[in-house]
Enzyme design. Structure first.
Site, PDB file in Angstrom:
ATOM      1  CB  ILE A  13      17.953  15.773 -20.902  1.00  0.00           C
ATOM      2  CG1 ILE A  13      16.906  14.952 -20.146  1.00  0.00           C
ATOM      3  CG2 ILE A  13      17.978  17.215 -20.394  1.00  0.00           C
ATOM      4  CD1 ILE A  13      17.229  14.710 -18.684  1.00  0.00           C
ATOM      5  CG  LEU A  36      26.815   9.048 -31.537  1.00  0.00           C
ATOM      6  CD1 LEU A  36      27.066   9.000 -33.047  1.00  0.00           C
ATOM      7  CD2 LEU A  36      25.523   9.815 -31.258  1.00  0.00           C
ATOM      8  CB  THR A  37      25.749   4.686 -25.577  1.00  0.00           C
ATOM      9  OG1 THR A  37      24.648   5.530 -25.180  1.00  0.00           O
ATOM     10  CG2 THR A  37      27.042   5.200 -24.963  1.00  0.00           C
ATOM     11  CB  SER A  86      20.476   8.066 -18.076  1.00  0.00           C
ATOM     12  OG  SER A  86      19.789   7.478 -19.170  1.00  0.00           O
ATOM     13  CB  THR A 135      19.524  12.459 -11.085  1.00  0.00           C
ATOM     14  OG1 THR A 135      18.271  11.885 -10.733  1.00  0.00           O
ATOM     15  CG2 THR A 135      20.637  11.652 -10.424  1.00  0.00           C
ATOM     16  CG  ASP A 136      14.836  13.360  -8.427  1.00  0.00           C
ATOM     17  OD1 ASP A 136      15.385  12.431  -9.052  1.00  0.00           O
ATOM     18  OD2 ASP A 136      13.600  13.536  -8.429  1.00  0.00           O
ATOM     19  CD  GLU A 137      16.841   7.855  -9.934  1.00  0.00           C
ATOM     20  OE1 GLU A 137      17.543   6.884  -9.627  1.00  0.00           O
ATOM     21  OE2 GLU A 137      15.976   7.810 -10.827  1.00  0.00           O
ATOM     22  CE1 TYR A 160      21.837   7.901 -13.758  1.00  0.00           C
ATOM     23  CE2 TYR A 160      19.969   7.958 -12.235  1.00  0.00           C
ATOM     24  CZ  TYR A 160      20.738   8.564 -13.222  1.00  0.00           C
ATOM     25  OH  TYR A 160      20.421   9.830 -13.663  1.00  0.00           O
ATOM     26  CE  LYS A 164      24.032  12.136 -13.028  1.00  0.00           C
ATOM     27  NZ  LYS A 164      24.575  12.720 -14.294  1.00  0.00           N
ATOM     28  CG  ASN A 189      11.432  10.533 -12.727  1.00  0.00           C
ATOM     29  OD1 ASN A 189      11.853  10.701 -11.586  1.00  0.00           O
ATOM     30  ND2 ASN A 189      11.422   9.356 -13.314  1.00  0.00           N
ATOM     31  CG  LEU A 200       6.516   4.211 -16.423  1.00  0.00           C
ATOM     32  CD1 LEU A 200       6.259   2.719 -16.316  1.00  0.00           C
ATOM     33  CD2 LEU A 200       6.060   4.911 -15.135  1.00  0.00           C
ATOM     34  NE  ARG A 291      14.075   0.455 -11.528  1.00  0.00           N
ATOM     35  CZ  ARG A 291      13.875   1.657 -12.077  1.00  0.00           C
ATOM     36  NH1 ARG A 291      13.763   2.738 -11.319  1.00  0.00           N
ATOM     37  NH2 ARG A 291      13.768   1.783 -13.380  1.00  0.00           N
TER      38      ARG A 291
END
Ligand code: NAD
Ligand code: DAU
Length: 354
Positions: A13, A36-37, A86, A135-137, A160, A164, A189, A200, A291
């Site tokens: 993003i 820079l992972t 992420s 994030t919406d999560e 995760y 966040k 997403n 995915l 998951r």
């Protein structure tokens, strides 16, 4: 806006946000800070790397001394903070990495901005903004009905989303305690070009192309609300400029799909693109172990953003997905580099990491 620091600008993003800002705001300077992972790749920004208003800085947001020095040197006017670990599956196997980057890294940035802008409770800081991309999560999971609004209580389930959620709480705490001018957005997403092929949609594009199994967790009944990444970047632009300080904005595509339906649609599109007989790619679908803690359904109510700032998604999902497939098929080199990790070896030689 003056000097704008974008963290995580070499990621999925972030690279679309950097490109939008560099091209749109020639009179402002964009600084892209990224460690820079494995998820950060400067190939995402090849087209703008020589622009006069763009500077790349390699560095780690968990390094407090480095961050303090960076803010002291450049005296940024705005911060758009996207840098994060992420991927939910990685957070399940290595939660601590998510605490370091997503929580401690965020607090380091908040502290540095507070210091450099001289924020305190009895003073209003003008013309500065700290924009935290979330994030919406953080809202947890929905049943068959309902939408996440800005008032939905936080209920994260994965390491995760817990990290966040924690970073969001710190941002609000810095606003309430020190008057740091902050805004937060929580997005659903994203999909589109430059998406790392562990998620995915890009994973399945890569696997279809290479005739590999398409791993669908559980029964594929989980629902996600998909938004084209450039629409997210436009929303960030709108909120940075016209969002209310101290506010939260939900961003979403009004575009709910079960995972299995997304993958069936993708298979159909790619049967055509790869000149395969209809139904060929669907045979690659493989149901695998679910998951852990898998959230059933995410769906965003973005009416606040639409009504207050006039933003809306620009693409239908079918059109956006086809555009995404076209990008991956036209950028085989990019895919080859990220799947082999070649780009990382190059960066190790090219840049010092701080
Ligand atoms: P990404 O994994 O593609 O990119 C993350 C970037 O952050 C990479 O370039 C990486 O190198 C950099 N980074 C990681 N750790 C760092 C550190 N310690 N210091 C400096 N840089 C570091 O992620 P993305 O999908 O582009 O997500 C960007 C942001 O948007 C994240 O904050 C994520 O939580 C949020 N978000 C993502 C989605 C989505 O669907 N992908 C949706 C809503 C919100
Ligand atoms: O909702 C926003 C979030 O979306 C972001 O905050 C995250 O950074 C981003 O990674 C994404 O999280 P998800 O877990 O929803 O994305 P992912 O692509 O990993 O998975 C999408 C759905 O597909 C989810 O229900 C899990 C499922 N899945 C995923 C993978 C990788 C599979 O069925 N098979 C897979 O191999």
């Amino acid at each position: 806006m003056g000097k704008i620091l974008i963290t995580g600008g070499a990621g999925f993003i972030g690279s679309h946000v950097v490109r939008l800002f560099v091209n749109k705001y020639e009179q402002h300077h964009i600084y892209n800070l990224d460690k820079l992972t494995y998820a950060g790749n400067l190939e995402n920004l090849k087209d703008i790397q020589e622009k006069h208003n763009y500077t790349f800085i390699r560095g780690d947001i968990t390094n407090k001394d480095f961050i303090d020095e960076l803010f002291e040197t450049y005296k940024f006017d705005s911060v758009i903070h996207l840098a994060a670990e992420s991927h939910v599956d990685r957070s399940i196997s290595n939660p601590l990495e998510f605490v370091y980057t997503n929580v401690i890294g965020t607090v380091n940035l908040l502290n540095a901005a507070k210091t450099i802008w001289g924020c305190s409770k009895d003073k209003v800081t003008e013309n500065k903004i700290f924009y935290h991309v979330s994030t919406d999560e953080v809202y947890g999971t929905l049943g068959d009905t309902g939408l996440f609004t800005e008032e939905t209580a936080y209920d994260p389930h994965s390491p995760y989303s817990a990290s966040k959620a924690s970073s969001d709480h710190f941002v609000r705490a810095y606003h309430d305690t020190y008057n740091l001018p902050c805004v937060i957005s929580n997005c659903s997403n994203n999909y589109g070009p430059n998406h790392f092929p562990e998620k995915l949609i890009p994973l399945c594009i890569y696997n279809i192309k290479n005739n590999k199994p398409l791993p669908i967790y559980g029964k594929g009944e989980n629902v996600r609300d998909w938004l084209f990444v450039e629409d997210h970047a436009r929303a960030i632009d709108a909120i940075l400029h016209s969002g209310k300080i101290g506010s939260t904005y939900n961003i979403g595509g009004h575009n709910e799909w079960t995972n299995i339906d997304v993958i069936r649609l993708l298979c159909k599109i790619m049967d055509k693109k790869l000149c395969r007989v209809d139904g060929t790619n669907e045979q690659l679908i493989t149901f695998v172990k679910d998951r852990a803690g898998h959230d059933l359904r995410y769906a965003i109510d973005s009416s606040k953003l639409q009504h207050e700032l006039g933003w809306k998604p620009s693409l239908q999902f079918e059109e956006g997905l086809e555009k995404t497939v076209d990008w991956y098929l036209a950028n085989e080199e990019w895919l080859k580099h990220v799947t082999s990790g070649e780009y990382q070896k190059f960066y190790e030689q090219q840049y010092v990491n701080r």
